[in-house]
Every structure is written in C-alpha cells, then in structure tokens.
Scaffold this motif. Structure first.
Motif, PDB file in Angstrom:
ATOM      1  N   ASP A  26      95.935  93.553  66.017  1.00  0.00           N
ATOM      2  CA  ASP A  26      95.901  92.246  66.685  1.00  0.00           C
ATOM      3  C   ASP A  26      94.598  91.507  66.380  1.00  0.00           C
ATOM      4  O   ASP A  26      94.592  90.287  66.158  1.00  0.00           O
ATOM      5  CB  ASP A  26      96.054  92.425  68.198  1.00  0.00           C
ATOM      6  N   LEU A  27      93.486  92.231  66.352  1.00  0.00           N
ATOM      7  CA  LEU A  27      92.196  91.601  66.050  1.00  0.00           C
ATOM      8  C   LEU A  27      92.126  91.180  64.585  1.00  0.00           C
ATOM      9  O   LEU A  27      91.575  90.126  64.254  1.00  0.00           O
ATOM     10  CB  LEU A  27      91.055  92.565  66.375  1.00  0.00           C
ATOM     11  N   ALA A  39      94.110  88.007  64.287  1.00  0.00           N
ATOM     12  CA  ALA A  39      93.409  86.894  64.933  1.00  0.00           C
ATOM     13  C   ALA A  39      92.325  86.333  64.015  1.00  0.00           C
ATOM     14  O   ALA A  39      92.144  85.113  63.908  1.00  0.00           O
ATOM     15  CB  ALA A  39      92.800  87.363  66.256  1.00  0.00           C
ATOM     16  N   PRO A  84      91.752  89.485  71.125  1.00  0.00           N
ATOM     17  CA  PRO A  84      92.071  88.614  69.995  1.00  0.00           C
ATOM     18  C   PRO A  84      91.505  87.206  70.172  1.00  0.00           C
ATOM     19  O   PRO A  84      91.059  86.592  69.195  1.00  0.00           O
ATOM     20  CB  PRO A  84      93.609  88.619  69.971  1.00  0.00           C
TER      21      PRO A  84
END
Length: 468
Positions: free
Chosen positions: A15-16, A19, A127
């Motif tokens: 997810d990071l 992002a 994120p």
C-alpha cells in the motif's frame, strides 16, 4: 513505462509502495503499474490510493518465486520500458522520471535506481502520510537518513567511478529492488531464469552484460526500502544457498577462478578449431594441453566441415575418414569436447570465444596467456599470430553483442575496436608439441623422467643393459 511489482504477502508495505507511485512526476498517462501476486494467502488487493493505471495479476501455479512473478508481470506489461520495483519500496517523487530519462538516450541501458534501507514495522506510516510527503518533494523526510543503511553495491559504484571504469563484475550491481531496461531488451535476453529460486537477478544481470548492456547508476533520486532484506540478515546462509546455482551459470563469478578444474554448465571460454584434414596427433597437440592446463574451464568444438565418416566394412577398408574416426574416438568420453560438421554460433552465455583456423600445438597456459592479454588491454578482440595461416581470434562476447546492437550491418571488428578496443597477442602456439598420447616426450624429457624415478645404482644397471 510499465512498473512491474512482484509481491508475496506484505499488503501494508505494498500500500505504501503504490501511494508513493501515485505521487510521481512522470506523467500518469505514460505509466502503468502491474502488481503480480505470487499466490499470497490471503490474496493481495489494490488499495484506493494508487496510480490510475494499476492492474493486479495473479501468477499461475506451475512455478513460484520472484523470477516467475517478474516474468509474468512483463508478459502482461504494455510499456516500452520495464521498471522492476520491489513491493516494499517507497520511491521518491522523481524516481521513475530519473530512470526513464536515460532510456531516451539508448535502448541497451540497464539503469539502477538508488535506495536506502530503513528499519520498519507495520503501522509506522500510513499511505496518506507517504503520499503527502512524496507529492511535496519531501520523500527524504519520511525516515531518518542517519539510521538508514546503504546497499553494498554503493561501494562498487564508488570504486568504479559510477561504473564508468570497466570491470567484468560490474553486472553484480543490477539486482532487484529498483532497476529498469527496455522491454525488448528484457525479452531478447530471455527474462529471469525460473530454475533459480535464489540469485536469479544476479544471473539475469550477467546475461544482460553478455548481451552488451551498459549499466548506469541513477543517483539523482532515491527510495526507501522498508526493512532489511533477508539476504542481509542471513548473509552467510544465503550465499551458501546461491553459490552452486550461480557458479554453474556465471563463469565470471570469483569462485570459478579459484575452484579446482571441472566441467561447468557454462564454460569460461568456447574454443572452436577448424580440423580440416588434420591428423589425430595434430588435433591432440592443440586440445590435450588445454584440457589439462591452467585454464581448463573450456568447451572445445572440433569443426570438420564434412559429414561424419562411415563405419561400415567398405569405409574402414578404404581408409576414408580414418583420422576423423580416430579423433571422434579419442574424445568420445570427454564432455568438454564435441565434434561438429559446422562451426557453432557464438553462445551468448559464454564470456569468451577462441577461434583457431587450424590445429596448432598449444601449451597448458595458452588460454591463460591470451585471456590475460584481453584483460590487461580490456579488449573486445584479440588477434593472435599463427605461423603460416590467418591469425587466431579471441572474442569477448559482450563486446560483439553490443556492436551488433549498435551497428549490425557494419564491419563488426571495426565497431568492436571503436567501442571496446582491439589488440594483438604473440606466442599463442607452442614452439614444439607438448607431450600427449600421440606426441610422446622427446628424448631429453625421457632422460629427465629416468633421473627423477631411478637412483644412481639403478641408472647404472639400465645403462649397462642398454649397452648389451
């Protein structure tokens, strides 16, 4: 640009990563993201905060591992350039743009992205926090630079002045995490080998070098690697697990140069010898010293230029092909020697090729000597003088691969001399044939053997017996 992200578990880090990619300066309409789920349990999902053109692909069940996942992602990618990015990387705002800029200059570059390793625990960042810092151009402020670690490849880059000083081992830096190449170059090189569960990126980087790639470190931007890789935490164990697989396939690996003589899957040197009408003694004088020499990491192809000789009664009695039958029989059980009617194409995996227009007597260190000439001059082509015939050729595979990529229709020798260099080697052939089964030791050598193995009284008795 297609960003291919192989992933197995680690949803929060993924997810990071996505992002940060949503905040890149490189145009979104020119970028696609292909996330490859290597059959994670539970399955991975795409978060809401992600680049517009992002797809999730699940690998098939016939294989597993990062190599298979990357190959799967490239097969689904549509971009001209592939950026392989690990699923635990937070790329700074211009990370994609900085790498893509190089690929407008040449299509045979392998561009290596910069990174720093940080200690990370799930929940340390959201994120949204990552996106806000990256989009504002403050990616370096996400973590403390003082508590991060560099990768070992930074030392290689520094020692080679940014990889501008050639070294046969420069390919080692192009491993995992973040790096980009043209999609066509990826495919013509063959992609990553799924036979290797560990070390596949190193072996692929070696094949890229063999195909003529130029390795470029892009250090104007960077990225955060979330956590320390398993290979750093278990370095000794990981090296032990990778070594046999890589050594079999990468002749330039340091372990190969120090290992005892043996046959390898990919040899260091391919030797191609035109046999013609040569006798078995002449062929043996060229081949036997090399097989027992200081650089026996070779594969020898004896090119006959004709069909295999017959073995029926008529052929045997007529004497046709007698020498060729002897040559075939002499090396029948030697795995490093093969007999062929035609010269083989250059093997892209083998670093060097020595081409002899005819058999000439060689020494045990002949290959070592010509290899040393090539390495000292850093030459792509070495011409070795031979008495009474055209010179032998010692070719560096990577140099000729790059020359064909740059100017396939031109004189390749001239192109190689221009982009890599050429030189001359003297003394490839031995003045006298070295002792082999078909070239017995001369009289002085026989006397040396007598002195070595018989004492004075035994030698006196031998002389008396010879007189009688």
């Amino acid at each position: 640009m297609s960003v291919v992200i192989p992933a197995y578990g680690g949803q929060e880090k993924l997810d990071l990563t996505l992002a940060a990619l949503a905040a890149q300066t490189y145009p979104g309409e020119l970028t696609e993201i292909v996330v490859v789920d290597d059959n994670s349990s539970p399955p991975l999902r795409l978060p809401e905060l992600r680049p517009e053109h992002t797809r999730l692909v699940v690998t098939t069940g016939e294989s597993w591992g990062s190599a298979h996942a990357v190959n799967t992602g490239v097969a689904h990618a549509e971009g001209q350039v592939i950026l392989r990015l690990d699923a635990d990387m937070v790329a700074w705002r211009d990370h994609v743009e900085a790498q893509m800029r190089w690929h407008h200059a040449a299509d045979y570059l392998a561009v290596l992205g910069h990174k720093r390793f940080v200690d990370y625990q799930d929940g340390d960042r959201t994120p949204e926090q990552v996106y806000e810092k990256i989009v504002c151009g403050e990616g370096e402020a996400l973590f403390e630079i003082e508590s991060s670690r560099p990768h070992w490849i930074e030392g290689v880059i520094d020692d080679t002045d940014g990889l501008t000083v050639h070294h046969p081992g420069n390919y080692r830096v192009f491993i995992g995490a973040t790096g980009s190449i043209h999609r066509d170059f990826f495919k013509t090189t063959g992609g990553l080998s799924t036979e290797l569960r560990l070390g596949s990126d190193t072996e692929f980087a070696y094949r890229l070098a063999q195909a003529g790639a130029v390795f470029v470190p892009e250090q104007t931007s960077s990225a955060w690697h979330l956590g320390f890789p398993q290979m750093q935490e278990k370095e000794a164990e990981g090296r032990q697990q990778r070594l046999p697989y890589i050594a079999q396939r990468v002749p330039l690996h340091g372990m190969r140069r120090a290992a005892p003589s043996r046959a390898w899957r990919v040899p260091l040197v391919d030797i191609v010898i035109g046999v013609g009408e040569a006798t078995v003694a002449e062929v043996d004088a060229a081949v036997a010293p090399v097989l027992a020499g200081t650089d026996a990491d070779v594969r020898v192809t004896l090119v006959t230029g004709k069909a295999p000789p017959g073995n029926d009664r008529e052929a045997i009695l007529s004497g046709e092909g007698a020498q060729l039958r002897l040559i075939e029989e002499l090396y029948d059980a030697e795995s490093r020697v093969r007999v062929s009617a035609e010269a083989p194409e250059a093997d892209p995996a083998v670093p060097y090729r020595l081409i002899l227009p005819r058999p000439v007597p060689l020494r045990g260190d002949s290959v070592t000597r010509v290899l040393g000439t090539a390495e000292r001059a850093d030459a792509g082509l070495v011409l070795a003088e031979l008495p009474g015939s055209a010179p032998a050729r010692f070719e560096r595979t990577a140099a000729f691969a790059r020359a064909r990529h740059i100017a396939a229709d031109e004189d390749l020798d001239r192109v190689v001399a221009g982009i890599w260099g050429a030189t001359v080697h003297k003394g490839l052939a031995a003045a006298e044939p070295v002792e082999t089964a078909f070239n017995p030791a001369p009289a002085d050598a026989a006397r040396r053997l007598v002195r070595r193995f018989l004492n004075a009284r035994q030698r006196a008795r031998l002389r008396a017996m010879l007189r009688r």
